[in-house]
Write an enzyme that holds these catalytic residues in place. Sequence first.
Site, PDB file in Angstrom:
ATOM      1  N   LEU A 155       0.825  -1.058   0.216  1.00 10.33           N
ATOM      2  CA  LEU A 155      -0.008  -0.043   0.162  1.00 10.33           C
ATOM      3  C   LEU A 155       0.847   1.315   0.110  1.00 10.33           C
ATOM      4  O   LEU A 155       0.915   2.126   0.807  1.00 10.33           O
ATOM      5  CB  LEU A 155      -0.948  -0.032   0.939  1.00 10.33           C
ATOM      6  CG  LEU A 155      -2.288   1.022   0.961  1.00 10.33           C
ATOM      7  CD1 LEU A 155      -3.016   0.335   0.185  1.00 10.33           C
ATOM      8  CD2 LEU A 155      -2.927   1.165   2.542  1.00 10.33           C
ATOM      9  N   GLY A 156       1.671   1.289  -1.190  1.00  7.86           N
ATOM     10  CA  GLY A 156       2.557   2.640  -1.249  1.00  7.86           C
ATOM     11  C   GLY A 156       1.661   3.563  -2.126  1.00  7.86           C
ATOM     12  O   GLY A 156       0.428   3.586  -1.973  1.00  7.86           O
ATOM     13  N   ARG A 157       2.531   4.452  -2.882  1.00 11.82           N
ATOM     14  CA  ARG A 157       1.640   5.253  -3.686  1.00 11.82           C
ATOM     15  C   ARG A 157       0.715   4.776  -4.686  1.00 11.82           C
ATOM     16  O   ARG A 157      -0.144   5.033  -4.563  1.00 11.82           O
ATOM     17  CB  ARG A 157       2.962   6.067  -4.596  1.00 11.82           C
ATOM     18  CG  ARG A 157       3.795   7.019  -3.571  1.00 11.82           C
ATOM     19  CD  ARG A 157       4.787   7.696  -4.524  1.00 11.82           C
ATOM     20  NE  ARG A 157       5.796   6.643  -4.909  1.00 11.82           N
ATOM     21  CZ  ARG A 157       7.135   6.406  -4.570  1.00 11.82           C
ATOM     22  NH1 ARG A 157       7.587   7.628  -3.496  1.00 11.82           N
ATOM     23  NH2 ARG A 157       7.953   5.776  -4.760  1.00 11.82           N
ATOM     24  N   ILE A 158       1.380   3.773  -5.579  1.00  9.89           N
ATOM     25  CA  ILE A 158       0.453   3.230  -6.350  1.00  9.89           C
ATOM     26  C   ILE A 158      -0.657   2.247  -5.865  1.00  9.89           C
ATOM     27  O   ILE A 158      -1.775   2.460  -6.104  1.00  9.89           O
ATOM     28  CB  ILE A 158       1.426   2.442  -7.569  1.00  9.89           C
ATOM     29  CG1 ILE A 158       2.230   3.346  -8.199  1.00  9.89           C
ATOM     30  CG2 ILE A 158       0.393   1.916  -8.566  1.00  9.89           C
ATOM     31  CD1 ILE A 158       3.284   2.569  -9.099  1.00  9.89           C
ATOM     32  N   THR A 237       1.250  -5.197 -12.232  1.00 13.69           N
ATOM     33  CA  THR A 237       1.852  -3.882 -12.798  1.00 13.69           C
ATOM     34  C   THR A 237       3.216  -3.768 -12.211  1.00 13.69           C
ATOM     35  O   THR A 237       3.553  -2.523 -12.661  1.00 13.69           O
ATOM     36  CB  THR A 237       0.817  -2.864 -12.701  1.00 13.69           C
ATOM     37  OG1 THR A 237       0.520  -2.651 -11.311  1.00 13.69           O
ATOM     38  CG2 THR A 237      -0.355  -3.070 -13.633  1.00 13.69           C
ATOM     39  N   ARG A 239       6.656  -5.924 -11.234  1.00 15.20           N
ATOM     40  CA  ARG A 239       7.685  -6.569 -12.020  1.00 15.20           C
ATOM     41  C   ARG A 239       7.425  -7.949 -12.220  1.00 15.20           C
ATOM     42  O   ARG A 239       6.766  -8.623 -11.309  1.00 15.20           O
ATOM     43  CB  ARG A 239       8.988  -6.494 -11.186  1.00 15.20           C
ATOM     44  CG  ARG A 239       9.691  -4.993 -11.397  1.00 15.20           C
ATOM     45  CD  ARG A 239      10.328  -4.746 -12.766  1.00 15.20           C
ATOM     46  NE  ARG A 239      10.924  -3.385 -12.688  1.00 15.20           N
ATOM     47  CZ  ARG A 239      10.200  -2.264 -13.120  1.00 15.20           C
ATOM     48  NH1 ARG A 239       8.683  -2.256 -13.566  1.00 15.20           N
ATOM     49  NH2 ARG A 239      10.754  -1.267 -13.463  1.00 15.20           N
ATOM     50  N   GLU A 268      11.053  -9.728 -20.971  1.00 15.66           N
ATOM     51  CA  GLU A 268      10.188  -8.831 -21.980  1.00 15.66           C
ATOM     52  C   GLU A 268      10.934  -8.567 -23.295  1.00 15.66           C
ATOM     53  O   GLU A 268      12.003  -8.267 -23.071  1.00 15.66           O
ATOM     54  CB  GLU A 268       9.749  -7.455 -21.231  1.00 15.66           C
ATOM     55  CG  GLU A 268       8.749  -7.710 -20.038  1.00 15.66           C
ATOM     56  CD  GLU A 268       8.276  -6.586 -18.976  1.00 15.66           C
ATOM     57  OE1 GLU A 268       9.010  -5.469 -19.321  1.00 15.66           O
ATOM     58  OE2 GLU A 268       7.814  -6.654 -17.939  1.00 15.66           O
ATOM     59  N   HIS A 287       3.833  -3.933 -20.879  1.00 16.76           N
ATOM     60  CA  HIS A 287       4.431  -3.109 -19.935  1.00 16.76           C
ATOM     61  C   HIS A 287       4.227  -1.344 -20.106  1.00 16.76           C
ATOM     62  O   HIS A 287       5.096  -0.449 -20.524  1.00 16.76           O
ATOM     63  CB  HIS A 287       5.987  -3.236 -20.167  1.00 16.76           C
ATOM     64  CG  HIS A 287       6.571  -2.937 -18.725  1.00 16.76           C
ATOM     65  ND1 HIS A 287       7.780  -3.506 -18.109  1.00 16.76           N
ATOM     66  CD2 HIS A 287       6.389  -1.590 -17.783  1.00 16.76           C
ATOM     67  CE1 HIS A 287       8.071  -2.598 -16.922  1.00 16.76           C
ATOM     68  NE2 HIS A 287       7.393  -1.622 -16.815  1.00 16.76           N
ATOM     69  N   ILE A 288       2.967  -1.234 -19.865  1.00 17.98           N
ATOM     70  CA  ILE A 288       2.637   0.436 -20.390  1.00 17.98           C
ATOM     71  C   ILE A 288       1.871   1.165 -19.005  1.00 17.98           C
ATOM     72  O   ILE A 288       1.202   2.131 -19.019  1.00 17.98           O
ATOM     73  CB  ILE A 288       1.538   0.275 -21.289  1.00 17.98           C
ATOM     74  CG1 ILE A 288       0.466  -0.617 -21.151  1.00 17.98           C
ATOM     75  CG2 ILE A 288       2.127   0.038 -22.772  1.00 17.98           C
ATOM     76  CD1 ILE A 288      -0.963  -0.525 -22.005  1.00 17.98           C
TER      77      ILE A 288
END
Length: 322
Positions: A155-158, A237, A239, A268, A287-288
């Site tokens: 539960l960090g920024r993203i 999303t 790694r 990738e 990877h977008i």
Amino acid sequence: MKKKVFLTRRLHDFALKELKKKYQIEVHSGKIPVTQTKLRSKIKDVNGLICFPYDKIDSKLMDLAKNLKVISTYSVGFDHIDWSYAKKKKIRVGYTPNVLTDATADLAFALLIDILRKVSEGDRIIRDGRWREIYGAYDYVGLDLQNKTLGILGLGRIGSTLAKRAKAFGINVIYHNRKRVSRSKEKTLGVKYASFQKMISRSDIISIHVPHTTQTDQMFDMKIFRKMKKSSFIINTSRGKVINQKDLVTALKKKIIAGAGLDVFDVEPISKKHPLTKFDNVVLAPHIGSSTKETREKMSKITVKNLNLGINDKKPIYSVGY
Ligand code: DGY
């Protein structure tokens, strides 16, 4: 004499223009990613390096660098850089957090909606000329988002931004973090803490938002997939290597879990022949996560700023290590 900067691929024109004013720059223009051989030959005399998530910047490479002051990566992830070695060598490492938080959370949520509502699957049905049944009770039936439980790992920024998106759609959010966040943050976001095991076993959808480290490498393997609900989905999303991709393929084949939404892979790009491309219940993205016009421009600006600071022996705006 101008300081030298090597870029392992091109950035936006405005960024190159700014760099050219100050430095003697060389932009790799061949096959991407640049080979380690070329990187080794270039790193020897440059003062600054601009790199990307698939460029491996390890201790051997840094040992060749005689004048390197800064490595500025065009990414929030820095698992491709041996930053603790860079710290020892007093090489600054800059990266680009914050500006890509919304874009990456949006993509995670897009994968979540897509996988539950079969958007990509429907698109393939139409393009392949397989749209036969119209509006039947059992045709192309997805799942409601409302009242599902989303488990956020990290539960960090993203992760926090994804939680806000999910709450707006009536999804219950639980999370697991190495360190529980403050009660007031939990309250503001409307999320509940759960142990890793509880989060794994209770979630309808799990979204991964941890960096790739020795602790998180291959974290999601068959043992974990077996603990997830058979009806659950996994979204990644962060790694690719956080998931044991072979085990994921087996888990999907054996219907141990219900599906996946993936923006990242252990290697990738993945080939179109990869087993993951064969499942209708898997949504794939190349990877977008951070790939919006606005975000990518902001990332370029920060990459240049980080480089400018580091090359002059100052701390980059966002730096890791030294
Ligand atoms: C990053 O910046 O590390 C992300 O993977 C971009 O999507």
